[in-house]
Design a protein around this motif. Structure first.
Motif, PDB file in Angstrom:
ATOM      1  N   THR A   1       0.511  -0.851  -0.248  1.00 31.08           N
ATOM      2  CA  THR A   1       0.057  -0.007   0.092  1.00 31.08           C
ATOM      3  C   THR A   1       0.722   1.000   0.139  1.00 31.08           C
ATOM      4  O   THR A   1       0.533   2.157  -0.322  1.00 31.08           O
ATOM      5  CB  THR A   1      -0.776   0.207   1.625  1.00 31.08           C
ATOM      6  OG1 THR A   1      -1.730  -1.247   0.688  1.00 31.08           O
ATOM      7  CG2 THR A   1      -1.740   1.223   1.181  1.00 31.08           C
ATOM      8  N   MET A   2       1.984   1.351   1.164  1.00 28.57           N
ATOM      9  CA  MET A   2       3.222   2.604   0.861  1.00 28.57           C
ATOM     10  C   MET A   2       4.074   2.724  -0.339  1.00 28.57           C
ATOM     11  O   MET A   2       3.908   3.515  -0.310  1.00 28.57           O
ATOM     12  CB  MET A   2       3.422   2.279   2.702  1.00 28.57           C
ATOM     13  CG  MET A   2       2.729   2.266   3.870  1.00 28.57           C
ATOM     14  SD  MET A   2       1.338   3.966   3.739  1.00 28.57           S
ATOM     15  CE  MET A   2       2.433   5.097   4.752  1.00 28.57           C
TER      16      MET A   2
ATOM     17  N   ASP B   1      -1.601  10.771   4.837  1.00 25.05           N
ATOM     18  CA  ASP B   1      -0.906  11.150   4.257  1.00 25.05           C
ATOM     19  C   ASP B   1      -0.693  11.182   3.351  1.00 25.05           C
ATOM     20  O   ASP B   1      -0.701  11.791   2.024  1.00 25.05           O
ATOM     21  CB  ASP B   1       0.220  11.416   4.871  1.00 25.05           C
ATOM     22  CG  ASP B   1       0.695  12.360   6.541  1.00 25.05           C
ATOM     23  OD1 ASP B   1       0.008  13.378   6.599  1.00 25.05           O
ATOM     24  OD2 ASP B   1       1.670  12.365   7.097  1.00 25.05           O
ATOM     25  N   VAL B   2      -1.158   9.798   3.390  1.00 20.57           N
ATOM     26  CA  VAL B   2      -1.297   9.303   1.662  1.00 20.57           C
ATOM     27  C   VAL B   2      -2.711   8.903   1.305  1.00 20.57           C
ATOM     28  O   VAL B   2      -2.761   9.210  -0.117  1.00 20.57           O
ATOM     29  CB  VAL B   2      -0.587   7.077   1.913  1.00 20.57           C
ATOM     30  CG1 VAL B   2      -1.168   6.877   0.207  1.00 20.57           C
ATOM     31  CG2 VAL B   2       0.526   7.477   2.124  1.00 20.57           C
ATOM     32  N   VAL B   3      -3.311   8.995   2.121  1.00 24.16           N
ATOM     33  CA  VAL B   3      -4.902   9.130   0.961  1.00 24.16           C
ATOM     34  C   VAL B   3      -4.665  10.422   0.843  1.00 24.16           C
ATOM     35  O   VAL B   3      -5.608  11.017  -0.324  1.00 24.16           O
ATOM     36  CB  VAL B   3      -5.962   8.804   2.354  1.00 24.16           C
ATOM     37  CG1 VAL B   3      -6.593   8.954   2.539  1.00 24.16           C
ATOM     38  CG2 VAL B   3      -5.748   7.155   2.903  1.00 24.16           C
ATOM     39  N   ILE B   4      -4.386  11.759   1.497  1.00 27.48           N
ATOM     40  CA  ILE B   4      -4.468  13.144   1.603  1.00 27.48           C
ATOM     41  C   ILE B   4      -3.277  13.454  -0.274  1.00 27.48           C
ATOM     42  O   ILE B   4      -3.936  14.292  -1.052  1.00 27.48           O
ATOM     43  CB  ILE B   4      -3.990  14.381   2.388  1.00 27.48           C
ATOM     44  CG1 ILE B   4      -5.054  14.051   4.144  1.00 27.48           C
ATOM     45  CG2 ILE B   4      -3.748  15.001   1.851  1.00 27.48           C
ATOM     46  CD1 ILE B   4      -4.455  14.631   4.995  1.00 27.48           C
ATOM     47  N   GLU B   5      -2.697  12.595  -0.052  1.00 29.31           N
ATOM     48  CA  GLU B   5      -1.956  12.922  -1.796  1.00 29.31           C
ATOM     49  C   GLU B   5      -1.978  12.073  -2.920  1.00 29.31           C
ATOM     50  O   GLU B   5      -3.124  12.856  -3.725  1.00 29.31           O
ATOM     51  CB  GLU B   5      -0.350  12.131  -1.108  1.00 29.31           C
ATOM     52  CG  GLU B   5       0.784  12.016  -2.441  1.00 29.31           C
ATOM     53  CD  GLU B   5       0.945  13.576  -2.539  1.00 29.31           C
ATOM     54  OE1 GLU B   5       1.463  13.811  -3.779  1.00 29.31           O
ATOM     55  OE2 GLU B   5       0.966  14.492  -2.052  1.00 29.31           O
ATOM     56  N   LEU B   6      -2.727  11.270  -2.301  1.00 31.22           N
ATOM     57  CA  LEU B   6      -3.838  10.502  -3.523  1.00 31.22           C
ATOM     58  C   LEU B   6      -4.720  11.271  -3.565  1.00 31.22           C
ATOM     59  O   LEU B   6      -5.350  11.316  -5.081  1.00 31.22           O
ATOM     60  CB  LEU B   6      -4.368   9.145  -3.071  1.00 31.22           C
ATOM     61  CG  LEU B   6      -2.899   7.867  -2.857  1.00 31.22           C
ATOM     62  CD1 LEU B   6      -4.081   6.654  -2.648  1.00 31.22           C
ATOM     63  CD2 LEU B   6      -2.665   7.367  -4.430  1.00 31.22           C
TER      64      LEU B   6
ATOM     65  N   GLU C   1      -7.242  14.671  -7.374  1.00 36.48           N
ATOM     66  CA  GLU C   1      -7.535  16.127  -8.450  1.00 36.48           C
ATOM     67  C   GLU C   1      -7.375  16.970  -9.420  1.00 36.48           C
ATOM     68  O   GLU C   1      -7.462  17.472 -10.668  1.00 36.48           O
ATOM     69  CB  GLU C   1      -8.182  17.613  -7.103  1.00 36.48           C
ATOM     70  CG  GLU C   1      -8.444  18.805  -7.954  1.00 36.48           C
ATOM     71  CD  GLU C   1      -9.878  18.122  -7.655  1.00 36.48           C
ATOM     72  OE1 GLU C   1     -10.423  19.270  -8.687  1.00 36.48           O
ATOM     73  OE2 GLU C   1     -10.631  17.484  -7.079  1.00 36.48           O
ATOM     74  N   ASP C   2      -6.087  16.349  -9.274  1.00 39.38           N
ATOM     75  CA  ASP C   2      -5.143  16.775 -10.498  1.00 39.38           C
ATOM     76  C   ASP C   2      -5.305  16.136 -11.355  1.00 39.38           C
ATOM     77  O   ASP C   2      -5.728  16.918 -12.719  1.00 39.38           O
ATOM     78  CB  ASP C   2      -3.767  17.071 -10.081  1.00 39.38           C
ATOM     79  CG  ASP C   2      -2.857  17.518  -9.087  1.00 39.38           C
ATOM     80  OD1 ASP C   2      -3.900  18.612  -8.615  1.00 39.38           O
ATOM     81  OD2 ASP C   2      -2.645  17.675  -8.718  1.00 39.38           O
TER      82      ASP C   2
END
Length: 160
Positions: free
Chosen positions: A44-45, A55-60, A65-66
């Motif tokens: 996963t990481m 932090d991983v979920v936020i980055e994904l 969105e991008d």
């Protein structure tokens, strides 16, 4: 020799040994589960270097969105290209011929540049001994408001 098993200390030793055996089995089971969890965690990481799952979920979410914004831009550009495409003169027909039978070779030409709607232009170049003349005629729906020569008609047919 088997009398010590009947004594309370012997029974305690047997019970402690059984508990130790059960604990060792339990440790083996837990170790196996931790190994599976570590494998799942690493899958996963990955090599992100991030240790916090939040932090991983936020980055994904940011990457999603991008990608959504980029996809919207591509759809908009595609719609613009599709809107311009019918007006593009992408169909070409070329005919070479000898305009004057008394001399020369196939140096005269007619070139038709048409859109899929059969709109565009036909160019004709008449090559003579002393000069070359170039004419252009607009084409709408495969026809021109000016008289077309047989070579120009053939160029339009080839472009279709």
């Amino acid at each position: 020799m088997g009398d010590w098993l009947l004594e309370p200390a012997g029974i305690a030793i047997i019970l402690v040994a059984a508990v130790i055996l059960l604990l060792m089995i339990w440790i083996g089971v837990l170790s196996s589960k931790v190994k599976k969890l570590r494998k799942s965690y690493m899958a996963t990481m990955g090599e992100t270097g991030i240790t916090n799952m939040e932090d991983v979920v936020i980055e994904l979410r940011k990457q999603i969105e991008d990608n959504r914004l980029y996809s919207n831009q591509l759809h908009q550009r595609l719609a613009e290209v599709e809107a311009k495409l019918p007006a593009m003169k992408s169909m070409v027909g070329v005919v070479r011929y000898n305009a004057f039978s008394d001399h020369g070779s196939d140096l005269s030409f007619s070139i038709a540049l048409l859109s899929p709607k059969q709109d565009g232009v036909v160019f004709s170049g008449l090559h003579g001994r002393d000069s070359t003349y170039v004419y252009a005629k607009p084409v709408t729906d495969g026809e021109s408001s000016y008289p077309l020569t047989p070579e120009e008609r053939k160029a339009i047919q080839e472009a279709k």
